[in-house]
Design an enzyme around this catalytic site. Structure first.
Site, PDB file in Angstrom:
ATOM      1  N   GLY A 121      54.572  68.032 -19.058  1.00 34.05           N
ATOM      2  CA  GLY A 121      53.279  68.474 -18.529  1.00 34.05           C
ATOM      3  C   GLY A 121      53.135  69.992 -18.566  1.00 34.05           C
ATOM      4  CD  GLU A 130      56.046  64.491 -21.460  1.00 34.81           C
ATOM      5  OE1 GLU A 130      56.629  64.786 -22.518  1.00 34.81           O
ATOM      6  OE2 GLU A 130      55.152  65.198 -20.968  1.00 34.81           O
ATOM      7  CD  GLU A 160      51.242  66.385 -21.541  1.00 37.73           C
ATOM      8  OE1 GLU A 160      51.866  66.306 -20.457  1.00 37.73           O
ATOM      9  OE2 GLU A 160      50.687  65.427 -22.081  1.00 37.73           O
ATOM     10  CB  ALA A 187      54.776  65.473 -14.259  1.00 36.58           C
TER      11      ALA A 187
HETATM   12  N1  3HC Z   1      60.715  67.113 -11.857  1.00 40.19           N
HETATM   13  C1  3HC Z   1      61.466  67.160 -10.744  1.00 40.19           C
HETATM   14  N2  3HC Z   1      62.653  67.785 -10.670  1.00 40.19           N
HETATM   15  C2  3HC Z   1      63.092  68.385 -11.778  1.00 40.19           C
HETATM   16  C3  3HC Z   1      62.378  68.378 -12.990  1.00 40.19           C
HETATM   17  C4  3HC Z   1      61.124  67.704 -13.000  1.00 40.19           C
HETATM   18  N3  3HC Z   1      60.341  67.671 -14.092  1.00 40.19           N
HETATM   19  N4  3HC Z   1      63.075  69.049 -13.909  1.00 40.19           N
HETATM   20  C5  3HC Z   1      64.198  69.471 -13.307  1.00 40.19           C
HETATM   21  N5  3HC Z   1      64.204  69.076 -12.010  1.00 40.19           N
HETATM   22  C6  3HC Z   1      65.211  69.378 -10.998  1.00 40.19           C
HETATM   23  C7  3HC Z   1      66.569  68.746 -11.311  1.00 40.19           C
HETATM   24  O1  3HC Z   1      66.644  67.447 -10.797  1.00 40.19           O
HETATM   25  C8  3HC Z   1      67.519  69.692 -10.616  1.00 40.19           C
HETATM   26  O2  3HC Z   1      67.482  69.359  -9.251  1.00 40.19           O
HETATM   27  P1  3HC Z   1      68.808  69.496  -8.349  1.00 40.19           P
HETATM   28  O3  3HC Z   1      69.182  70.936  -8.424  1.00 40.19           O
HETATM   29  O4  3HC Z   1      68.354  69.023  -7.026  1.00 40.19           O
HETATM   30  O5  3HC Z   1      69.835  68.608  -9.003  1.00 40.19           O
HETATM   31  C9  3HC Z   1      66.836  71.050 -10.771  1.00 40.19           C
HETATM   32  O6  3HC Z   1      65.467  70.774 -11.058  1.00 40.19           O
HETATM   33  C10 3HC Z   1      67.396  71.888 -11.894  1.00 40.19           C
HETATM   34  O7  3HC Z   1      67.420  71.104 -13.081  1.00 40.19           O
HETATM   35  P2  3HC Z   1      68.703  71.027 -14.006  1.00 40.19           P
HETATM   36  O8  3HC Z   1      69.913  70.919 -13.166  1.00 40.19           O
HETATM   37  O9  3HC Z   1      68.457  69.990 -15.023  1.00 40.19           O
HETATM   38  O10 3HC Z   1      68.700  72.496 -14.644  1.00 40.19           O
HETATM   39  P3  3HC Z   1      68.965  72.937 -16.125  1.00 40.19           P
HETATM   40  O11 3HC Z   1      68.769  74.394 -16.134  1.00 40.19           O
HETATM   41  O12 3HC Z   1      70.236  72.347 -16.624  1.00 40.19           O
HETATM   42  O13 3HC Z   1      67.779  72.246 -16.994  1.00 40.19           O
HETATM   43  C11 3HC Z   1      65.542  71.617 -17.550  1.00 40.19           C
HETATM   44  C12 3HC Z   1      66.455  72.568 -16.765  1.00 40.19           C
HETATM   45  C13 3HC Z   1      65.754  71.804 -19.055  1.00 40.19           C
HETATM   46  C14 3HC Z   1      64.138  71.934 -17.187  1.00 40.19           C
HETATM   47  C15 3HC Z   1      65.893  70.147 -17.201  1.00 40.19           C
HETATM   48  O14 3HC Z   1      65.903  70.022 -15.784  1.00 40.19           O
HETATM   49  C16 3HC Z   1      64.938  69.128 -17.728  1.00 40.19           C
HETATM   50  O15 3HC Z   1      65.059  68.728 -18.850  1.00 40.19           O
HETATM   51  N6  3HC Z   1      63.995  68.657 -16.875  1.00 40.19           N
HETATM   52  C17 3HC Z   1      63.144  67.546 -17.158  1.00 40.19           C
HETATM   53  C18 3HC Z   1      62.017  67.910 -18.061  1.00 40.19           C
HETATM   54  C19 3HC Z   1      61.126  66.724 -18.285  1.00 40.19           C
HETATM   55  O16 3HC Z   1      61.560  65.629 -18.575  1.00 40.19           O
HETATM   56  N7  3HC Z   1      59.808  66.943 -18.167  1.00 40.19           N
HETATM   57  C20 3HC Z   1      58.835  65.941 -18.329  1.00 40.19           C
HETATM   58  C21 3HC Z   1      58.379  65.466 -17.001  1.00 40.19           C
HETATM   59  S1  3HC Z   1      57.295  64.094 -17.113  1.00 40.19           S
HETATM   60  C22 3HC Z   1      55.784  64.779 -17.459  1.00 40.19           C
HETATM   61  O17 3HC Z   1      55.653  65.969 -17.532  1.00 40.19           O
HETATM   62  C23 3HC Z   1      54.678  63.789 -17.570  1.00 40.19           C
HETATM   63  C24 3HC Z   1      53.439  64.404 -18.068  1.00 40.19           C
HETATM   64  O18 3HC Z   1      53.336  64.211 -19.442  1.00 40.19           O
HETATM   65  C25 3HC Z   1      52.243  63.774 -17.417  1.00 40.19           C
END
Ligand code: 3HC
Ligand code: NAI
Length: 725
Positions: free
Chosen positions: A100, A123, A103, A60
């Site tokens: 997500g 998450e 998921e 997400a």
């Molecule tokens: N939402 C919005 N922006 C995101 C994102 C997300 N889920 N994941 C990454 N981004 C953005 C980062 O903020 C960054 O933005 P920027 O360039 O403006 O700073 C850009 O994408 C690139 O990310 P990284 O710099 O972190 O790149 P890496 O290659 O180092 O890592 C990654 C990539 C492993 C995907 C890491 O970004 C990450 O761990 N992301 C978060 C994943 C996460 O927590 N997902 C769960 C979301 S909540 C969810 O899904 C709820 C659901 O269950 C309903």
């Protein structure tokens, strides 16, 4: 956006939202539209879902959780829609499938992954739980123990492990998309019932309840006040107790609790803060956008003590060949032995096919006492004793020996970078790289630029941080830089509280209950009380250079506590001597026990100095320690030492054990409310007028006066930043 295409019998839905294909409301809408279109088209026999640019999806869109049109809850029904499709749906997982994203893949009937892909439900690390039915589907697919582990820790697993767990059906080394289309064609017409995870029972574990009770104890212990792990646990437990639909309802309820808990906001702030600090800038206008790093093909580390050993290990793990130098053979052999032990342990821990440099090969790691071997390295990290004269001597030598382009870094904890640089013929290439102990474990790298440090040098140090898988934070030059400078008033308050009537275990307990990994006195025992003692002697605050007649509890007209010095004079250096603020089972022991000797010593000390013992409550302990630290943070921001509060927060979370679910000290101050922080500081300052650390900073006062603006606007209220370059 998601893109829909139909070439053959297989319709392709491509998730597209650069850079990580985060599932925004717009992406979800097109995903839903694509599914409906495929369903309605009789020529479509199967569906394949993949992501743009070699990434499935990072889940997400985290920014969506704070917007009025909230994302939470929108994804679950779409995952159900995928699963209920009468045509087989195959997920082609490349790059990452997280949160997500995973998921969505769990809703698909088949999952095929590239061998280099990573999967996870992270998450929990942003204060949430998998809220799109993931807590109910994953245990049905891979069993409760593995699902619980993934969901409560948020760890990413490599495709090879995912295959072993049964999370994916197949892994491929070549074109995942083509393989997924082949698979989709193959499974057309096969029954889908057995592939729908919501219809599967949760695999039984012998003694499920006992297993879960034990798991809960572990989860709670590791959470240290963070809510999400326990609620993740509860959602998975619901899967073991209720039918799918009821489990989903429970998951939604728990998700809503987390979403409004405050901790989710703090953790999401921390996620973006860590990324924001990569875009460094200095008051003179140098920045990440215009500076390019120099390549580091070979490095050197000088001094193989506590820090040097960890730094060498870090460089080897990052596959950077290096020379490790000591002052004499005895120390060299001691250092080499310790480094080799660390490296062997690290090599055993490497997973997922990751390689570590062959550290037995002298071309990769060379131990020496000969400075001449540093002639052709691209970067040197000095980690010798914290002594200005010694550091200057070494930097003078380096500037004569090293090639002209080499970057000269110092791991000093507090000393003036400009003074160190003044001993060289290239101050533009001198920079502070402040690692944290143990240096091969701690993620923080504080990067300190001096008056003459070039933008290239800063960019190279930031690049180094990235190569070492650390978080680099660029800050200006002042005594203690950012982290230690904010730590001084915090530790000072902790000691003053002892003088006034508290005990080390009471102070530590309050701060550990707040969420710190370790309280100030346990920390001081771990690091060694002698470190600070040496530094205070060097500063003339104690020891033989203290002018005769100096009052015991005052220095330069300010309150001073000689308590730590008195302990050192008794040989109580902490864990290493089995005695410090606590008692330990043996020298080097780790189990701290309250020490009656110390309690008695404190009473006598108070009697000697006529201090009336009073009861100090938890609120006062917490506020005096934390608000003095935060107050220093405001002074740092006002001086332009850091370019924003995010920097201070990232430093504290990654280097000082600050509880991440509280977002860092400055974020925490914003949640308490600046008027309250100010009022409390004013109150404590009036009670202790001889303690400058409690006197509210002018910047804090200004922010309160302009109406307590949100954290992201704070810096716009600084009239002008002082230039540190
Ligand atoms: N939402 C919005 N922006 C995101 C994102 C997300 N889920 N994941 C990454 N981004 C953005 C980062 O903020 C960054 O933005 P920027 O360039 O403006 O700073 C850009 O994408 C690139 O990310 P990284 O710099 O972190 O790149 P890496 O290659 O180092 O890592 C990654 C990539 C492993 C995907 C890491 O970004 C990450 O761990 N992301 C978060 C994943 C996460 O927590 N997902 C769960 C979301 S909540 C969810 O899904 C709820 C659901 O269950 C309903
Ligand atoms: P240490 O005392 O464990 O190690 C210092 C090493 O430097 C010793 O092995 C010594 O033999 C070597 N050395 C001294 N003079 C030398 C010379 N002329 N040439 C080559 N080697 C020489 O010290 P530690 O704790 O590793 O600290 C090193 C530096 O890192 C200090 O500046 C300290 O302030 C800083 N630091 C320490 C942290 C800690 O937690 N210990 C954390 C962050 C920074």
């Amino acid at each position: 956006m998601a893109q829909y295409a139909r070439g053959s019998a297989v319709a392709v839905i491509r998730l597209r939202n650069p850079p990580v294909n985060a599932l925004s409301l717009a992406v979800l809408q097109t995903l839903e539209d694509g599914l409906k279109k495929a369903d309605a088209d009789p020529s479509v026999k199967a569906v394949m879902i993949c992501g743009e640019n070699g990434k499935f999806s990072a889940g997400a869109d985290i920014r969506g959780f704070s917007s009025p049109k909230r994302l939470g809850g929108a994804l679950g029904p779409i995952v159900s829609l995928i699963e209920s499709s009468e045509k087989p749906v195959v997920a082609a997982i490349e790059g990452v499938a997280l949160g997500g994203g995973l998921e969505v893949a769990l809703g698909c009937h088949y999952r095929i992954a590239h061998v280099k892909a990573r999967m996870g439900l992270p998450e929990v690390t942003i204060g949430l739980l998998p809220g799109a039915e993931g807590t109910q589907r994953l245990p049905r697919l891979i069993g409760v123990p593995a699902a619980l582990d993934m969901i409560t820790t948020g760890k990413h697993i490599p495709a090879t492990e995912a295959l072993k767990l049964g999370l994916v059906d197949e892994i491929v080394e070549e074109n995942t998309i083509e393989a997924a289309i082949r698979l989709a064609n193959k499974v057309i017409g096969q029954p889908l019932g057995p592939r729908r995870l919501s219809l599967k029972p949760v695999p039984k574990v012998p003694n499920m309840e006992a297993f879960l009770d034990e798991a809960l104890v572990k989860v709670k212990r590791q959470a240290r006040g963070c809510l999400a792990p326990e609620l993740c646990f509860q959602a998975v437990r619901a899967a073991t107790q209720s039918p799918f639909a009821e489990g989903v309802r429970r998951e939604r309820e728990l998700f809503q609790v987390l979403l409004s808990s405050g901790q989710a906001q703090a953790l999401q702030y921390a996620f973006f803060a860590e990324r924001a600090v990569r875009r460094w800038a200095t008051p003179s206008g140098a920045s990440w956008s215009s500076a390019a790093p120099q390549p580091v093909r070979r490095a050197a580390v000088i001094g193989l003590g506590t820090m040097g050993q960890g730094i060498v290990t870090s460089l080897v793990k990052a596959n950077i060949p290096l020379v490790a130098l000591e002052q004499d053979l005895e120390n060299l052999n001691k250092g080499r032995k310790a480094v080799m032990l660390l490296l062997q342990r690290e090599a055993m821990k490497m997973e997922g096919g990751a390689q570590i440099l062959d550290f037995h090969n002298p071309a990769h790691l060379q131990f020496t006492v000969d400075f001449d071997l540093l002639r052709d390295v691209d970067l040197v990290i000095e980690a010798v004793f914290e002594n200005m004269a010694l550091k200057k001597e070494i930097f003078h030598k380096l500037s004569k020996i090293c090639k002209p382009g080499a970057l000269l870094c110092t791991n000093t904890s507090a000393l003036n970078i400009d003074e160190i640089a003044s001993a060289t013929n290239r101050p533009q290439q001198v920079i502070g790289t402040h690692f944290f102990s143990p240096a091969h474990v701690m993620r923080l790298l504080e990067i300190i630029y001096g008056r003459h440090t070039s933008p290239t040098a800063i960019a190279t140090a930031m690049q180094l941080a990235k190569a070492l898988k650390k978080v680099g934070v660029v800050v200006g030059n002042c005594f203690g830089f950012v982290g230690n400078r904010m730590m001084f008033p915090y530790v000072q308050q902790a000691v003053f509280l002892l003088e006034e009537g508290s005990r080390p275990e009471a102070v530590d307990q309050v701060l550990e209950d707040f969420g710190f990994k370790i309280g100030p006195f346990r920390m001081s025992d771990l690091a060694g009380l002698d470190v600070g003692w040496r530094s205070r002697k060097d500063q003339g605050l104690t020891g033989p250079s203290l002018p005769a007649g100096t009052p015991a509890r005052q220095r330069h007209g300010q309150r001073y506590s000689p308590l730590p010095d008195l302990l050192c004079e008794q040989g109580r250096f902490g864990q290493k001597t089995a005695r410090g603020w606590y008692l330990y089972e043996k020298a080097g022991g780790r189990t701290a026990t309250p020490d009656p000797w110390l309690h008695n010593f404190l009473s006598q000390y108070r009697d000697t100095h006529g201090i009336q013992t009073r009861f100090i409550d938890q609120e006062e302990i917490l506020e005096r320690c934390l608000f003095s630290l935060i107050n220093e943070g405001f002074a740092i921001l006002a001086e332009g030492i850091a370019s924003g509060p995010e920097h201070l927060d990232v430093i504290y979370i990654n280097g000082y054990g600050w509880p991440e679910h509280r977002g860092g000290p400055m974020f925490y101050a914003s949640t308490v409310g600046l008027p309250r922080v100010l009022a409390k500081l004013q109150k404590y300052s009036e009670a202790h007028p001889d303690v400058p650390g409690l006197r509210p900073s002018a910047f804090l006062k200004k922010l309160v006066a302009v109406g307590n603006p949100p954290l992201k606007e704070w810096m716009s209220y600084l009239s002008q930043q002082s230039s540190k370059l």
